[in-house]
Design an enzyme around this catalytic site. Structure first.
Site, PDB file in Angstrom:
ATOM      1  N   LYS A   1       0.791  -1.036   0.388  1.00  0.00           N
ATOM      2  CA  LYS A   1      -0.220   0.059  -0.321  1.00  0.00           C
ATOM      3  C   LYS A   1       1.075   1.515  -0.329  1.00  0.00           C
ATOM      4  O   LYS A   1       1.154   2.252   0.656  1.00  0.00           O
ATOM      5  CB  LYS A   1      -0.944   0.409   1.060  1.00  0.00           C
ATOM      6  CG  LYS A   1      -2.157   0.983   0.863  1.00  0.00           C
ATOM      7  CD  LYS A   1      -2.240   2.248   0.484  1.00  0.00           C
ATOM      8  CE  LYS A   1      -1.948   2.723   2.218  1.00  0.00           C
ATOM      9  NZ  LYS A   1      -1.857   4.219   1.455  1.00  0.00           N
TER      10      LYS A   1
ATOM     11  N   GLU B   1       8.950   0.906  11.549  1.00  0.00           N
ATOM     12  CA  GLU B   1      10.405   2.160  11.206  1.00  0.00           C
ATOM     13  C   GLU B   1       9.572   3.815  11.033  1.00  0.00           C
ATOM     14  O   GLU B   1       8.963   4.011  10.337  1.00  0.00           O
ATOM     15  CB  GLU B   1      10.913   1.555   9.992  1.00  0.00           C
ATOM     16  CG  GLU B   1      12.024   2.048   9.930  1.00  0.00           C
ATOM     17  CD  GLU B   1      11.987   3.921   9.164  1.00  0.00           C
ATOM     18  OE1 GLU B   1      11.706   4.657  10.226  1.00  0.00           O
ATOM     19  OE2 GLU B   1      12.199   3.636   8.076  1.00  0.00           O
TER      20      GLU B   1
ATOM     21  N   CYS C   1      13.183   9.994   7.838  1.00  0.00           N
ATOM     22  CA  CYS C   1      12.766   9.738   9.155  1.00  0.00           C
ATOM     23  C   CYS C   1      13.979  10.260  10.207  1.00  0.00           C
ATOM     24  O   CYS C   1      14.199  10.288  11.129  1.00  0.00           O
ATOM     25  CB  CYS C   1      13.225   8.407   9.082  1.00  0.00           C
ATOM     26  SG  CYS C   1      13.735   7.269   7.813  1.00  0.00           S
TER      27      CYS C   1
ATOM     28  N   GLU D   1       9.436  15.572  15.864  1.00  0.00           N
ATOM     29  CA  GLU D   1       9.632  15.411  14.346  1.00  0.00           C
ATOM     30  C   GLU D   1       8.723  16.780  13.458  1.00  0.00           C
ATOM     31  O   GLU D   1       7.160  16.574  13.207  1.00  0.00           O
ATOM     32  CB  GLU D   1       8.813  14.009  13.997  1.00  0.00           C
ATOM     33  CG  GLU D   1       9.676  13.833  12.448  1.00  0.00           C
ATOM     34  CD  GLU D   1       9.455  12.275  12.432  1.00  0.00           C
ATOM     35  OE1 GLU D   1       8.325  11.694  11.810  1.00  0.00           O
ATOM     36  OE2 GLU D   1      10.710  11.688  11.998  1.00  0.00           O
TER      37      GLU D   1
HETATM   38  P1  NAI Z   1       1.167   8.444   7.738  1.00  0.00           P
HETATM   39  O1  NAI Z   1       2.136   7.448   9.201  1.00  0.00           O
HETATM   40  O2  NAI Z   1      -0.654   8.820   7.880  1.00  0.00           O
HETATM   41  O3  NAI Z   1       1.428   7.537   6.204  1.00  0.00           O
HETATM   42  C1  NAI Z   1       2.415   6.233   6.297  1.00  0.00           C
HETATM   43  C2  NAI Z   1       1.251   5.405   5.368  1.00  0.00           C
HETATM   44  O4  NAI Z   1       0.433   4.928   6.000  1.00  0.00           O
HETATM   45  C3  NAI Z   1       0.969   6.613   4.432  1.00  0.00           C
HETATM   46  O5  NAI Z   1       0.702   4.904   3.305  1.00  0.00           O
HETATM   47  C4  NAI Z   1      -0.481   6.739   4.685  1.00  0.00           C
HETATM   48  O6  NAI Z   1      -1.481   6.154   3.561  1.00  0.00           O
HETATM   49  C5  NAI Z   1      -0.327   4.870   5.448  1.00  0.00           C
HETATM   50  N1  NAI Z   1      -1.285   4.998   6.795  1.00  0.00           N
HETATM   51  C6  NAI Z   1      -1.827   6.465   7.247  1.00  0.00           C
HETATM   52  N2  NAI Z   1      -2.877   5.826   9.030  1.00  0.00           N
HETATM   53  C7  NAI Z   1      -2.974   4.465   8.276  1.00  0.00           C
HETATM   54  C8  NAI Z   1      -3.778   3.953   9.310  1.00  0.00           C
HETATM   55  N3  NAI Z   1      -4.830   4.692  10.179  1.00  0.00           N
HETATM   56  N4  NAI Z   1      -3.326   2.175   9.027  1.00  0.00           N
HETATM   57  C9  NAI Z   1      -2.644   1.803   8.575  1.00  0.00           C
HETATM   58  N5  NAI Z   1      -2.077   2.843   7.135  1.00  0.00           N
HETATM   59  C10 NAI Z   1      -1.975   4.170   7.076  1.00  0.00           C
HETATM   60  O7  NAI Z   1       2.261   9.627   7.632  1.00  0.00           O
HETATM   61  P2  NAI Z   1       2.150  10.893   6.920  1.00  0.00           P
HETATM   62  O8  NAI Z   1       0.460  11.334   7.576  1.00  0.00           O
HETATM   63  O9  NAI Z   1       1.958  11.187   5.537  1.00  0.00           O
HETATM   64  O10 NAI Z   1       3.232  12.337   7.517  1.00  0.00           O
HETATM   65  C11 NAI Z   1       2.652  12.532   8.633  1.00  0.00           C
HETATM   66  C12 NAI Z   1       3.976  12.915   9.909  1.00  0.00           C
HETATM   67  O11 NAI Z   1       4.678  11.638   9.526  1.00  0.00           O
HETATM   68  C13 NAI Z   1       5.320  13.146   8.969  1.00  0.00           C
HETATM   69  O12 NAI Z   1       4.971  14.941   9.216  1.00  0.00           O
HETATM   70  C14 NAI Z   1       6.293  12.730   9.462  1.00  0.00           C
HETATM   71  O13 NAI Z   1       6.614  13.490  10.593  1.00  0.00           O
HETATM   72  C15 NAI Z   1       6.117  11.298   9.580  1.00  0.00           C
HETATM   73  N6  NAI Z   1       6.186  10.069   8.792  1.00  0.00           N
HETATM   74  C16 NAI Z   1       7.535   9.504   8.699  1.00  0.00           C
HETATM   75  C17 NAI Z   1       8.342   8.711   8.127  1.00  0.00           C
HETATM   76  C18 NAI Z   1       9.259   8.119   8.423  1.00  0.00           C
HETATM   77  O14 NAI Z   1      10.347   7.679   7.520  1.00  0.00           O
HETATM   78  N7  NAI Z   1       9.719   7.569   9.328  1.00  0.00           N
HETATM   79  C19 NAI Z   1       7.172   8.857   6.413  1.00  0.00           C
HETATM   80  C20 NAI Z   1       6.331   9.803   6.574  1.00  0.00           C
HETATM   81  C21 NAI Z   1       5.931  11.039   7.933  1.00  0.00           C
END
Ligand code: NAI
Ligand code: MG
Length: 492
Positions: free
Chosen positions: A189, A264, A298, A395
């Site tokens: 996904k 992660e 990250c 973050e």
């Molecule tokens: P997110 O954690 O919401 O999204 C990452 C993935 O999870 C996407 O594919 C999203 O569709 C999916 N997702 C979202 N809600 C979900 C749920 N309830 N169940 C299953 N999958 C779900 O991150 P977002 O909203 O894009 O970014 C927000 C913050 O998260 C960023 O500002 C950053 O601080 C952090 N982040 C950290 C990352 C890393 O590499 N550690 C990568 C992306 C975001």
């Protein structure tokens, strides 16, 4: 951003009306027929319309992966042949690197030179894992003389990968390559902000000779497609990269069938500069560490601890380096930093720029968004930061560094560890004993010394504390993608 950003030449792949899901080897619309738009963050224009997968599509994808798991076309494929298939995927990524790089640059705003580099790394990830199928060793144990006892490694089963938008093809490779190496099947996904390249990668994986249904791609939103996948009772393992908040919900959702979980998650990595370091090199690398990918990394080194004796000199060097990361058109090969990925990230990052001022931090450079089209913000360096400020604890995921002054090694360690995260850290020093003391004392999954940022598929990557669970890469990742079975034979 300046208005000269042209509409880019679109890869052929983007020409269709709707980008459909990839299930059981076929591109097909979502069961509901719903779609969503993905936007080019440099222009704010709609790039493509994409199928919005929901629970019914996740069911279909998981069923397809379940069937493929036991199908002799995959289950009966010899480890040597799996090796060849993984090598072919690596080669196909390389052959299509320009196309994949262009798709990601248009979809998430990463500068083109960087997405090209990421394709090389994604290809390397598949090559690395291509060595594993014939090396899934078991053990024997002679503890009971009347028995022959041994262990074998088996695939975990259907593996879900839920990935973010900051490095779409690379993140897909991190999830798919180890899963396939160990004989699993997958449902991927991708993030709703950057869903396109995963679909193209899925097609290339089929072209490489992976049987239909072994790798399925369901595009859609986190709350719908992602949540359905995380909660699915027929998914055996979920590997997630993204925010700590969502990571916790994925862990909670896993309890229904006790699926295996690797997470992660976020970070607020300390980057500690001692007076004996090569300050020029440290400044250049430290700016890269919080500006690269617009800080949407990250493991970005966002808390920069600087010893008081070199503080002013180093801040000046670092600010000068940071100004070289002024954002530009991501399609221009000269551009080092592009826009943020979305309007949500833009709002989030600019709110932290305001917060830093409210909290009383100084500004060595940047501090503002860039006027005009696109989600561009300036590389920003806050100074005089206290480690308890929110800009030092949360973050931000933007090109924002926070300089924190320290006077002793003990103090640097205590403050570096004073965070809920523990993904990575960097230490700049030429003192060998201090290097080892610091590497031991810092609670983080990776500690870099006299460098910051590199990763290698042969080396485990993951976090302490709220930065995650488990490790990806290296032999550690093989444990995450296999079950160990003990076989006990009585001798007569
Ligand atoms: P997110 O954690 O919401 O999204 C990452 C993935 O999870 C996407 O594919 C999203 O569709 C999916 N997702 C979202 N809600 C979900 C749920 N309830 N169940 C299953 N999958 C779900 O991150 P977002 O909203 O894009 O970014 C927000 C913050 O998260 C960023 O500002 C950053 O601080 C952090 N982040 C950290 C990352 C890393 O590499 N550690 C990568 C992306 C975001
Ligand atoms: Mg997008």
């Amino acid at each position: 951003m300046d208005s000269t950003i042209e509409t880019a030449p679109r890869p052929e792949f983007l020409s269709g009306d709707v980008q459909h899901l990839l299930i059981d080897g076929e591109r097909r619309p979502s069961a509901s027929g719903e779609t969503f738009e993905t936007v080019d963050p440099a222009t704010e224009e709609v790039l493509a319309r994409v199928a919005s997968g929901g629970a019914a599509d996740v069911d279909a994808a998981v069923a397809s992966a379940r069937r493929a798991l036991d199908d002799p076309a995959w289950a009966g494929m010899s480890p040597h042949e799996r090796t060849r298939v993984l090598i072919r995927i690596g080669e196909l990524i390389e052959r299509h690197a320009e196309e994949l790089a262009m798709i990601d640059t248009l979809d998430n705003g990463t500068p083109i030179t960087m997405t090209r580099g990421m394709m090389a790394r994604a290809s390397e990830v598949f090559r690395y894992y291509s060595g594993w199928p014939t090396r899934l060793y078991g053990e024997t144990n002679a503890s009971v003389p009347s028995q022959v006892n041994l262990t074998v490694r088996e695939p975990v089963g259907v593996c879900a990968g839920i990935i973010p938008w900051n490095a779409p093809v690379l993140m897909a490779a991190w999830k798919i390559a180890p899963a396939l190496a160990c004989g699993n099947t997958c449902v991927l996904k991708p993030a709703e902000q950057s869903p396109l390249s995963a679909l193209r990668l899925g097609e290339l994986i089929l072209e490489a000779g992976v049987p239909a249904g072994v790798v399925n791609v369901v595009t859609g939103f986190g709350e719908t497609a992602g949540a359905a996948l995380a909660a699915h009772s027929d998914v055996d393992k979920v590997a997630f990269t993204g925010s700590t908040t969502v990571g916790k919900s994925i862990l909670a959702a896993s309890t229904g069938n006790l699926k295996r979980v690797t997470l992660e998650l976020g970070g607020k990595s300390p980057n500690i500069v001692f007076p004996d370091a090569d300050l020029e090199a440290a400044a250049a690398a430290s700016a890269t560490a919080f500006c690269r990918l617009s800080g949407q990394v990250c493991a970005a080194g966002t808390r920069i601890f600087v010893h008081e004796s070199i503080h002013d000199e180093f801040v000046e060097l670092l600010a000068a380096q940071a100004t070289q990361w002024m954002p530009g058109n991501p399609l221009d090969p000269e551009t080092k930093m592009g826009p943020l990925v979305s309007s949500e990230q833009y709002e989030r990052v600019t709110s932290y720029l305001a917060l830093g001022r409210e909290e009383g931090a100084g500004l060595a450079t940047g501090g503002s968004a860039v006027d005009g089209r696109g989600y561009f913000v300036e590389p920003t360096l806050f100074t005089g930061v206290d480690n308890r400020m929110r800009i030092a604890q949360e973050e931000i995921f933007g090109p924002v560094g926070a300089v924190i002054r320290f006077s002793t090694e003990e103090e640097a360690v205590a403050r570096a560890n004073d965070t809920r995260y523990g993904l990575a850290a960097a230490v700049w020093t030429n003192d060998l004993s201090r290097t080892h003391r610091m590497a031991r004392a810092i609670k983080a999954g990776t500690v870099w010394v006299n460098q910051i940022g590199p990763q290698d598929p042969a080396l485990p990557f993951g976090g302490y504390k709220e930065s995650g669970i488990g490790r990806e890469h290296g032999s550690a990742s093989i444990d995450m993608y296999t079950e160990t079975k003990t076989v006990m034979m009585q001798l007569r």
